[in-house]
Design a protein around this motif. Structure first.
Motif, mmCIF file in Angstrom:
data_model
loop_
_atom_site.group_PDB
_atom_site.id
_atom_site.type_symbol
_atom_site.label_atom_id
_atom_site.label_comp_id
_atom_site.label_asym_id
_atom_site.label_seq_id
_atom_site.Cartn_x
_atom_site.Cartn_y
_atom_site.Cartn_z
ATOM 1 N N ARG A 1 63.450 0.441 -19.028
ATOM 2 C CA ARG A 1 61.799 -0.025 -18.245
ATOM 3 C C ARG A 1 60.996 1.092 -18.956
ATOM 4 O O ARG A 1 60.270 1.231 -18.864
ATOM 5 C CB ARG A 1 62.933 1.102 -17.230
ATOM 6 C CG ARG A 1 64.084 0.681 -16.414
ATOM 7 C CD ARG A 1 64.260 1.923 -15.721
ATOM 8 N NE ARG A 1 63.754 1.962 -15.148
ATOM 9 C CZ ARG A 1 63.092 1.941 -13.568
ATOM 10 N NH1 ARG A 1 63.160 0.618 -13.318
ATOM 11 N NH2 ARG A 1 62.248 2.607 -12.805
ATOM 12 N N ALA B 1 58.823 -2.031 -21.115
ATOM 13 C CA ALA B 1 58.375 -2.259 -20.158
ATOM 14 C C ALA B 1 57.474 -1.692 -19.792
ATOM 15 O O ALA B 1 56.503 -2.652 -19.071
ATOM 16 C CB ALA B 1 59.022 -3.079 -19.578
ATOM 17 N N GLY B 2 57.217 0.087 -20.212
ATOM 18 C CA GLY B 2 56.117 0.137 -19.171
ATOM 19 C C GLY B 2 56.127 0.508 -18.167
ATOM 20 O O GLY B 2 55.423 0.856 -17.001
ATOM 21 N N VAL B 3 57.942 0.543 -17.268
ATOM 22 C CA VAL B 3 57.853 0.460 -15.646
ATOM 23 C C VAL B 3 58.388 2.276 -15.114
ATOM 24 O O VAL B 3 57.512 3.080 -14.631
ATOM 25 C CB VAL B 3 59.164 0.224 -15.282
ATOM 26 C CG1 VAL B 3 59.722 0.674 -13.859
ATOM 27 C CG2 VAL B 3 58.699 -1.962 -15.352
ATOM 28 N N THR C 1 53.007 -7.422 -19.351
ATOM 29 C CA THR C 1 54.566 -7.433 -19.518
ATOM 30 C C THR C 1 54.847 -8.143 -18.276
ATOM 31 O O THR C 1 54.298 -7.983 -16.931
ATOM 32 C CB THR C 1 55.158 -5.663 -19.653
ATOM 33 O OG1 THR C 1 54.047 -5.547 -20.896
ATOM 34 C CG2 THR C 1 56.747 -6.069 -19.821
ATOM 35 N N GLY C 2 56.593 -9.166 -18.847
ATOM 36 C CA GLY C 2 56.803 -9.209 -17.439
ATOM 37 C C GLY C 2 58.679 -8.603 -17.820
ATOM 38 O O GLY C 2 59.011 -8.398 -18.805
ATOM 39 N N TYR C 3 58.727 -8.279 -16.701
ATOM 40 C CA TYR C 3 59.876 -7.617 -16.438
ATOM 41 C C TYR C 3 61.134 -8.031 -15.904
ATOM 42 O O TYR C 3 60.345 -8.118 -14.864
ATOM 43 C CB TYR C 3 59.900 -5.925 -16.773
ATOM 44 C CG TYR C 3 60.670 -4.775 -16.171
ATOM 45 C CD1 TYR C 3 62.273 -4.293 -16.773
ATOM 46 C CD2 TYR C 3 61.420 -4.312 -14.699
ATOM 47 C CE1 TYR C 3 62.984 -3.664 -16.792
ATOM 48 C CE2 TYR C 3 62.219 -4.305 -14.307
ATOM 49 C CZ TYR C 3 63.025 -3.688 -15.065
ATOM 50 O OH TYR C 3 64.120 -3.245 -15.444
ATOM 51 N N PRO D 1 64.461 -7.855 -13.177
ATOM 52 C CA PRO D 1 65.236 -6.566 -13.725
ATOM 53 C C PRO D 1 66.924 -6.881 -13.252
ATOM 54 O O PRO D 1 66.618 -8.672 -12.593
ATOM 55 C CB PRO D 1 64.984 -6.130 -11.469
ATOM 56 C CG PRO D 1 63.829 -6.745 -10.946
ATOM 57 C CD PRO D 1 63.647 -8.205 -12.409
ATOM 58 N N PHE E 1 67.625 -8.555 -8.342
ATOM 59 C CA PHE E 1 66.491 -7.958 -7.531
ATOM 60 C C PHE E 1 66.605 -8.478 -5.860
ATOM 61 O O PHE E 1 67.634 -9.180 -5.861
ATOM 62 C CB PHE E 1 65.532 -9.338 -7.945
ATOM 63 C CG PHE E 1 64.380 -9.571 -7.433
ATOM 64 C CD1 PHE E 1 62.723 -9.050 -7.859
ATOM 65 C CD2 PHE E 1 63.499 -10.484 -6.083
ATOM 66 C CE1 PHE E 1 61.744 -8.664 -7.597
ATOM 67 C CE2 PHE E 1 62.405 -10.356 -5.547
ATOM 68 C CZ PHE E 1 61.414 -9.589 -6.328
ATOM 69 N N LEU F 1 52.022 -11.156 -7.140
ATOM 70 C CA LEU F 1 52.805 -11.226 -8.291
ATOM 71 C C LEU F 1 51.530 -11.363 -9.825
ATOM 72 O O LEU F 1 51.308 -10.710 -10.368
ATOM 73 C CB LEU F 1 54.255 -11.211 -8.629
ATOM 74 C CG LEU F 1 54.743 -9.884 -8.215
ATOM 75 C CD1 LEU F 1 54.971 -8.811 -9.602
ATOM 76 C CD2 LEU F 1 54.402 -9.249 -7.146
ATOM 77 N N GLN G 1 58.662 -14.951 -11.443
ATOM 78 C CA GLN G 1 57.788 -13.794 -11.892
ATOM 79 C C GLN G 1 57.293 -13.325 -13.485
ATOM 80 O O GLN G 1 55.647 -12.859 -13.311
ATOM 81 C CB GLN G 1 57.572 -12.698 -11.021
ATOM 82 C CG GLN G 1 58.542 -11.360 -10.536
ATOM 83 C CD GLN G 1 57.978 -10.592 -11.931
ATOM 84 O OE1 GLN G 1 57.518 -10.194 -12.196
ATOM 85 N NE2 GLN G 1 60.076 -9.882 -12.578
#
Lengths: 224, 376
Positions: free
Chosen positions: B78, B81-83, B97-99, B101, B104, B119, B166
């Motif tokens: 996380r 990913a910059g979350v 960035t694509g993340y 999880p 979902f 998105l 996404q």
């Protein structure tokens, strides 16, 4: 930012989570506040009732998205920007509530003042202007309360709801609250409200900035 | 990406050619992300989940995070990913960035297409390009027919396809996958593998966590061990891989790229494309020579939509037999190379769809009872 805001607004609207606060607001304005002919009284009431409605709406927005979905958006736009976008979306829909409230008060107060001439009209415009300012202030205060008292700043549902309720009561009843101060001046004589006329607006904006900033900063640090 | 408009998603193959071994010039992506003394804890009095992590993830790097449950893998993902914002230290560089999880949630009030449109906009895409990119991503994962279905009514696997789509929409310079393969069907897993190879060849970085120790092993993942809040780079290659992870991975990426190149080059990609294709293939060595079937088992891959004017793919590793009838192509091959072949096929274009992957006993193998496509 605009894209994320649109996404959040669509999320709030299409999840129907905007409806319960709207029902509360309509009931409060039309039900409890109904039959108060003077425009000033009506606008004061509709403005004050925005505080709980918008606080609840903001809570609905901030709890609308499951954590994993929020993470996907945050990866695209950053967690803080995503949080501000959500608060902005709730504020925009809250502004829709406010417009409906003001329109209702104006429409229901039109009949009694018809027989009188332009003197009454000028007074009405001044009351309306004061009412709009109070409405704006209450909108901002409601959003600030919602941001302060809900995730990510207060995460547990029970604590969040209790603190939201407490903060709403405080915002409505306390003498130092900008919402209370602004509502008190609606419909009163201009000179009575002319001491530091801009103070409640400044206070409400400051409150909003502090609340949103705290909420956005906390959004980057949350675990879920 | 000048050729991108005409040639679609695989244009990187023509523009840049296969990634040269040892990291040659990259293109099209920002250069990775770096973690400096990063620490994370959820509260002042809470224990540190990760602490003093220094990591460098340059473009083109594939990184696998390993560690026990609760070791902080997801937290670290996380942050990468910059979350999540680190409690101490800093993250430098942030490519798009694509993340994806791990799980979902199905609770969102959108159809798959509406959600992906929102998105995609958040990723900075818009208009016609976004619409066609959504079609492309969904189709590739085998989710095109579910575009109009509300996420609420979708199965876990379908939701996961939307989650993967996404993240792939913007062709991100950094792709972060938290057990993203969980719940996907065989074809979608292969498509995700292919997308990872594509991101890497495009100069993007990919970081992932997965239960399966063989996941993407052939692409040469750098392995990081997360334990007790610290991260160590595991230098050695996974057991069972000959020749070390990195050289193997380079060969796999080259195979994938070279085969798509060979196919696309003959497809009439223009003289420049043909020239590049030649460059890419020259001196490649016998990487794609047919291999002995391992363990007497074979994999049968069936795809549809194989372009009629395209010659049969050559130099695919481990292929024993190939037959085509109209747009259907059936490949019988050694299980070891099936991932690479699947990816090469999917890299030809969106029209190519995997219709079936099953494992069968070979001529000399007599064991029975394994599930179709049971390699993973």
């Amino acid at each position: 930012m605009i894209a994320v805001c649109r996404y959040q607004a669509a999320l709030l609207l299409r999840s129907h989570r905007w409806i319960p606060p709207a029902v509360l607001y309509v009931l409060a304005v039309a039900g409890l506040g109904g039959g108060s002919p003077p425009l000033g009284d009506g606008l004061r009431w509709s403005a004050l009732m925005l505080v709980p409605a918008v606080a609840w709406l903001t809570r609905s927005m901030l709890t609308a998205e499951p954590g994993a979905a929020r993470a996907c958006v945050a990866a695209a736009a950053g967690p803080r920007r995503t949080q501000v976008a959500a608060l902005l979306a709730a504020l925009a829909i809250g502004a829709g509530y406010a417009l409906v409230g003001v329109a209702y008060e104006v429409v229901t107060s039109v009949k009694p003042m018809n027989p009188h001439g332009s003197v009454r009209l000028a007074a009405t415009v001044s009351v309306l202007a004061g009412g709009l300012v109070a409405t704006l202030i209450c909108l901002l205060v409601g959003s600030a309360v919602g941001a302060f008292c809900n995730p990510p700043l207060i995460r547990r549902p029970a604590a969040a709801m209790l603190s939201t309720t407490g903060a709403v009561v405080l915002a409505l009843a306390s003498n130092v609250s900008p919402a209370n101060a602004a509502a008190r001046t609606v419909g009163s004589a201009p000179q009575a409200s002319s001491w530091l006329p801009g103070l409640p607006v400044i206070a409400a904006v400051a409150l909003l900035v502090v609340a949103w900033t705290a909420s956005a900063l906390a959004a980057g640090h949350r675990s879920g | 990406m000048l050729a991108g408009v005409a040639l679609g998603g695989e244009a990187w193959l023509l523009v840049g050619g296969p990634a040269p071994p040892g990291g040659g010039p990259r293109h099209g992506q920002e250069d990775g992300v770096r973690l400096e003394r990063v620490g994370k804890r959820y509260g002042i009095r809470q224990p540190w989940i990760v602490r003093d992590v220094n990591l460098d993830i340059p473009g083109g790097r594939l990184v696998r995070l390993e560690g026990r449950n609760g070791s902080g893998k997801s937290t670290l993902l996380r942050i990468i990913a910059g979350v999540s914002v680190p409690s101490s230290g800093r993250v430098i560089g942030r490519p798009g960035t694509g993340y994806v999880p791990e799980r979902f949630p199905p609770g969102l009030p959108f159809s798959a297409r509406d959600y992906l449109t929102h998105l995609g906009r958040a990723h900075g895409l818009a208009g016609q390009a976004l619409g066609s990119r959504i079609d492309e991503c969904l189709d590739r994962l085998g989710g095109a027919e579910f575009a109009a279905v509300p996420l609420r009514t979708m199965s876990k696997g379908m939701c996961q396809k939307v989650a993967v789509a996404q993240a792939l929409l913007p062709r991100p310079g950094l792709l972060v996958l938290d057990e993203a393969w969980t719940g996907l069907d065989t074809a979608a897993r292969a498509a995700l593998d292919g997308a990872v190879a594509e991101r890497l060849a495009d100069g993007g970085a990919v970081v992932f966590v997965d239960h399966d120790p063989r996941r993407l092993a052939e692409l040469g993942a750098e392995r990081w061990q997360v334990s007790r809040g610290t991260v160590e780079v595991v230098a050695d290659a996974p057991a069972g891989l000959a020749g070390g992870a990195s050289s193997q991975g380079t060969a796999a990426r080259k195979d994938l790229a070279a085969n798509a190149l060979a196919a696309t080059g003959r497809h009439g990609g223009g003289p420049g494309a043909a020239g590049l294709a030649g460059d890419g293939l020259d001196g490649d060595g016998p990487a794609g020579a047919a291999a002995e079937p391992s363990g007497g088992r074979q994999v049968v891959i069936e795809v549809s939509g194989y372009p009629a004017d395209l010659a049969l793919p050559e130099r695919l590793p481990g292929v024993l037999a190939m037959s085509r009838a109209q747009d259907r192509l059936t490949i019988r091959m050694d299980p070891a190379g099936s991932d690479i072949v699947l990816r090469a096929l999917l890299a030809i274009g969106d029209q190519v769809r995997v219709r079936g992957v099953r494992e069968e006993p070979g001529p000399q193998g007599r064991e029975r009872g394994e599930q179709p496509g049971g390699r993973r």
